[in-house]
Design a protein around this motif. Structure first.
Motif, PDB file in Angstrom:
ATOM      1  N   ALA A 274       3.127   6.784  -8.102  1.00  0.00           N
ATOM      2  CA  ALA A 274       3.558   6.247  -9.418  1.00  0.00           C
ATOM      3  C   ALA A 274       5.105   6.008  -9.383  1.00  0.00           C
ATOM      4  O   ALA A 274       5.580   4.778  -9.723  1.00  0.00           O
ATOM      5  N   LYS A 275       5.898   6.974  -8.725  1.00  0.00           N
ATOM      6  CA  LYS A 275       7.336   6.901  -8.670  1.00  0.00           C
ATOM      7  C   LYS A 275       7.698   5.551  -8.011  1.00  0.00           C
ATOM      8  O   LYS A 275       8.408   4.760  -8.252  1.00  0.00           O
ATOM      9  N   ARG A 276       6.842   5.429  -6.846  1.00  0.00           N
ATOM     10  CA  ARG A 276       7.316   4.439  -5.670  1.00  0.00           C
ATOM     11  C   ARG A 276       7.149   3.220  -6.354  1.00  0.00           C
ATOM     12  O   ARG A 276       7.642   2.118  -6.328  1.00  0.00           O
ATOM     13  N   GLU A 277       5.706   3.055  -7.047  1.00  0.00           N
ATOM     14  CA  GLU A 277       5.415   1.628  -7.515  1.00  0.00           C
ATOM     15  C   GLU A 277       6.360   1.330  -8.880  1.00  0.00           C
ATOM     16  O   GLU A 277       6.615   0.177  -8.517  1.00  0.00           O
ATOM     17  N   LYS A 278       7.052   2.258  -9.311  1.00  0.00           N
ATOM     18  CA  LYS A 278       7.800   1.722 -10.616  1.00  0.00           C
ATOM     19  C   LYS A 278       8.923   1.242  -9.884  1.00  0.00           C
ATOM     20  O   LYS A 278       9.612   0.289 -10.275  1.00  0.00           O
ATOM     21  N   GLN A 279       9.444   2.074  -8.888  1.00  0.00           N
ATOM     22  CA  GLN A 279      10.784   1.455  -7.922  1.00  0.00           C
ATOM     23  C   GLN A 279      10.416   0.196  -7.454  1.00  0.00           C
ATOM     24  O   GLN A 279      11.445  -0.603  -7.787  1.00  0.00           O
ATOM     25  N   LEU A 280       9.473  -0.106  -7.005  1.00  0.00           N
ATOM     26  CA  LEU A 280       9.021  -1.417  -6.410  1.00  0.00           C
ATOM     27  C   LEU A 280       9.037  -2.465  -7.524  1.00  0.00           C
ATOM     28  O   LEU A 280       9.331  -3.585  -7.268  1.00  0.00           O
ATOM     29  N   ARG A 281       8.545  -2.308  -8.698  1.00  0.00           N
ATOM     30  CA  ARG A 281       8.075  -3.273  -9.583  1.00  0.00           C
ATOM     31  C   ARG A 281       9.612  -3.579 -10.335  1.00  0.00           C
ATOM     32  O   ARG A 281       9.899  -4.484 -10.715  1.00  0.00           O
ATOM     33  N   ASP A 282      10.560  -2.448 -10.349  1.00  0.00           N
ATOM     34  CA  ASP A 282      11.927  -2.678 -10.837  1.00  0.00           C
ATOM     35  C   ASP A 282      12.605  -3.439 -10.042  1.00  0.00           C
ATOM     36  O   ASP A 282      13.395  -4.322 -10.397  1.00  0.00           O
ATOM     37  N   ALA A 283      12.370  -3.398  -8.831  1.00  0.00           N
ATOM     38  CA  ALA A 283      13.247  -4.376  -7.979  1.00  0.00           C
ATOM     39  C   ALA A 283      12.740  -5.460  -7.793  1.00  0.00           C
ATOM     40  O   ALA A 283      13.581  -6.737  -7.980  1.00  0.00           O
ATOM     41  N   ILE A 284      11.324  -5.780  -8.000  1.00  0.00           N
ATOM     42  CA  ILE A 284      10.907  -7.070  -8.038  1.00  0.00           C
ATOM     43  C   ILE A 284      11.473  -7.843  -9.566  1.00  0.00           C
ATOM     44  O   ILE A 284      11.767  -8.898  -9.582  1.00  0.00           O
TER      45      ILE A 284
ATOM     46  N   ILE B 137       1.114  -1.238   0.024  1.00  0.00           N
ATOM     47  CA  ILE B 137       0.056  -0.019   0.003  1.00  0.00           C
ATOM     48  C   ILE B 137       0.769   1.184   0.083  1.00  0.00           C
ATOM     49  O   ILE B 137       1.758   1.564   0.758  1.00  0.00           O
ATOM     50  N   ASN B 138       0.710   2.178  -1.039  1.00  0.00           N
ATOM     51  CA  ASN B 138       1.479   3.311  -1.271  1.00  0.00           C
ATOM     52  C   ASN B 138       0.701   4.395  -0.791  1.00  0.00           C
ATOM     53  O   ASN B 138      -0.480   4.597  -1.142  1.00  0.00           O
ATOM     54  N   TYR B 139       1.122   5.435   0.046  1.00  0.00           N
ATOM     55  CA  TYR B 139       0.603   6.631   0.314  1.00  0.00           C
ATOM     56  C   TYR B 139       1.465   7.825  -0.251  1.00  0.00           C
ATOM     57  O   TYR B 139       2.671   7.883  -0.173  1.00  0.00           O
ATOM     58  N   GLY B 140       0.869   8.878  -0.679  1.00  0.00           N
ATOM     59  CA  GLY B 140       1.555  10.200  -1.067  1.00  0.00           C
ATOM     60  C   GLY B 140       0.458  10.683  -2.226  1.00  0.00           C
ATOM     61  O   GLY B 140      -0.457  10.416  -2.537  1.00  0.00           O
ATOM     62  N   THR B 141       1.190  11.582  -2.839  1.00  0.00           N
ATOM     63  CA  THR B 141       0.609  12.356  -4.226  1.00  0.00           C
ATOM     64  C   THR B 141       0.401  11.179  -5.120  1.00  0.00           C
ATOM     65  O   THR B 141       1.287  10.306  -5.186  1.00  0.00           O
ATOM     66  N   PRO B 142      -0.546  11.370  -6.337  1.00  0.00           N
ATOM     67  CA  PRO B 142      -0.285  10.570  -7.266  1.00  0.00           C
ATOM     68  C   PRO B 142       1.193  10.481  -8.040  1.00  0.00           C
ATOM     69  O   PRO B 142       1.308   9.436  -8.365  1.00  0.00           O
TER      70      PRO B 142
END
Length: 82
Positions: free
Chosen positions: A32-42, A23-28
């Motif tokens: 989006a930046k955090r989700e990309k970072q997490l997907r890249d790590a995965i 679950i990511n909290y913050g501005t849109p």
């Protein structure tokens, strides 16, 4: 982030029927930046991305910066809510 995802996947792999929730909290834009970072790590570690569900927690509006919560949910249990 990669080290955090490593530890998360170790726990997730110890529970083969469980699902991981991020679950990511913050501005849109932050989310989006955090989700990309997490997907890249995965992807970098060749982890099974199908075992993860991303949830947009929205902006809490309390001046807090981006925040990510990680949950491991056993099969048949209710998923976490933002």
């Amino acid at each position: 982030v990669k080290m955090r995802m490593d530890a998360f996947y170790v726990e997730l792999n110890n529970n083969p029927n469980a699902t991981g929730y991020l679950i990511n909290y913050g501005t849109p834009r932050e989310i989006a930046k955090r989700e990309k970072q997490l997907r890249d790590a995965i992807r970098f570690r060749n982890y099974d991305a199908t075992r993860i569900t991303f949830v947009n927690g929205g902006n809490r509006g309390n001046g807090e910066v981006i925040k990510t919560l990680l949950f491991i949910v056993p099969a048949g249990s209710e998923p976490p809510k933002p």
